[in-house]
Design a protein around this motif. Structure first.
Motif: not given
Length: 326
Positions: A164-177
């Protein structure tokens, strides 16, 4: 919670593996972003079902041709390791580094060293052989500027808060483990500064519900970008990221395919003009399955990039660790 955060200029693509290779720096040749994030056509190749010796031979051949690994999957059947890879042509002025199957402390040391040299982590993999966790990763450096940040060792709630924090800062997830460490489930991810894409990410999707989730998102105009199959608290689940398709794009996806079914599906889509942009191998109840995502299409005014006339000589890599299994 353990974490490591850095920002850098980068491109991105998929890498999933457990292979012991030394770091490799490659000079540029032609193309642009990696398979996953390149919206238009890119020169690529899929090599599948290779044993260690065949993979080592293919690896040396492809880097001489100016290609880089865009996605890699390995699985073990008894004592045999099988490797499948997507390769894409390097972009002009693009270089890359790869580190495979390192303990976390060594991985972080390599990560810091690459950051100091201007590279950015764009893809990583966490795997376990026996009791030991191994981290693999790919770092990129190019003329194009994209910011990324890497976090690891997060419990489920911490990951949700971070997302949620990263989305608020304008980032998108590109790789998840997702993985288990010290008896607890942990999560890790690489986020990229969002450049206008509408995305959807879900984790912990039960297998019998994944088809409905994927079908709904496909109908809503999203394509499958990244997928991870994993065991969570004794149950097999999926985590997956979707990105909104452009009007001129077409996409396909498939999951729970046996190897031969996947190869046939890939051949069918290839003959129809699609390219494979993401694939995953996972084991469920002792059976190895494949899943994948395919993409095709270019905008009306699209013009392919020019390739360099000559490929520069590449720094040779040592595959001895991979060949011997050490």
């Amino acid at each position: 919670m353990k974490q490591l955060v850095r920002t850098a200029h980068t491109t991105t693509f998929g890498l999933i593996s457990r292979i012991a290779l030394s770091a490799i720096a490659l000079a540029a040749t032609a193309a642009s972003h990696a398979s996953d994030f390149k919206d238009t056509e890119v020169e690529w190749e899929f090599k599948s079902g290779l044993d260690k010796a065949a993979f080592a031979k293919a690896f040396n051949a492809k880097i001489k041709e100016g290609f880089r690994i865009a996605d890699i999957e390995t699985y073990r059947s008894g004592r045999t390791t099988t490797v499948s890879t997507i390769w894409t042509k390097l972009a002009v002025a693009e270089v890359w580094q790869v580190e495979m199957s390192l303990p976390i402390a060594d991985f972080l040391d390599k990560h810091e060293a690459h950051l100091k040299n201007g590279y950015s982590l764009v893809e990583f993999e966490v795997d376990r052989f026996g009791a030991t966790l191994h981290f693999s990763g790919v770092w990129m450096k190019s003329q194009e500027g994209l910011e990324t940040e890497f976090y690891f060792g997060m419990e489920s709630l911490s990951f949700s808060n971070r997302y949620g924090e990263m989305a608020d800062r304008g980032f998108r997830l590109i790789d998840f483990e997702a993985y288990e460490a010290n008896g607890k489930f942990r999560h890790a991810g690489v986020w990229m500064k969002n450049d206008g894409y509408e995305v959807r990410f879900y984790r912990g999707i039960e297998k019998d519900k994944f088809a409905n989730v994927a079908k709904s998102l496909d109908a809503g105009g999203f394509r499958l970008l990244d997928i991870e199959g994993y065991d969570f608290e004794g149950e097999f689940v999926f985590g997956a990221e979707w990105v909104k398709r452009a009007e001129w794009q077409k996409s396909q996806y498939a999951f729970d395919l046996l190897p031969d079914e996947f190869y046939n599906k890939n051949s069918m889509y290839l003959s129809d003009g699609y390219r494979l942009t993401e694939f995953e191998t996972y084991e469920d109840n002792g059976v190895v399955y494949y899943c994948g995502s395919w993409l095709k299409g270019n905008p009306a005014d699209y013009a392919a990039e020019e390739a360099q006339a000559e490929t520069k000589k590449k720094k040779k890599s040592s595959l001895e660790q991979f060949r011997t299994g050490n």
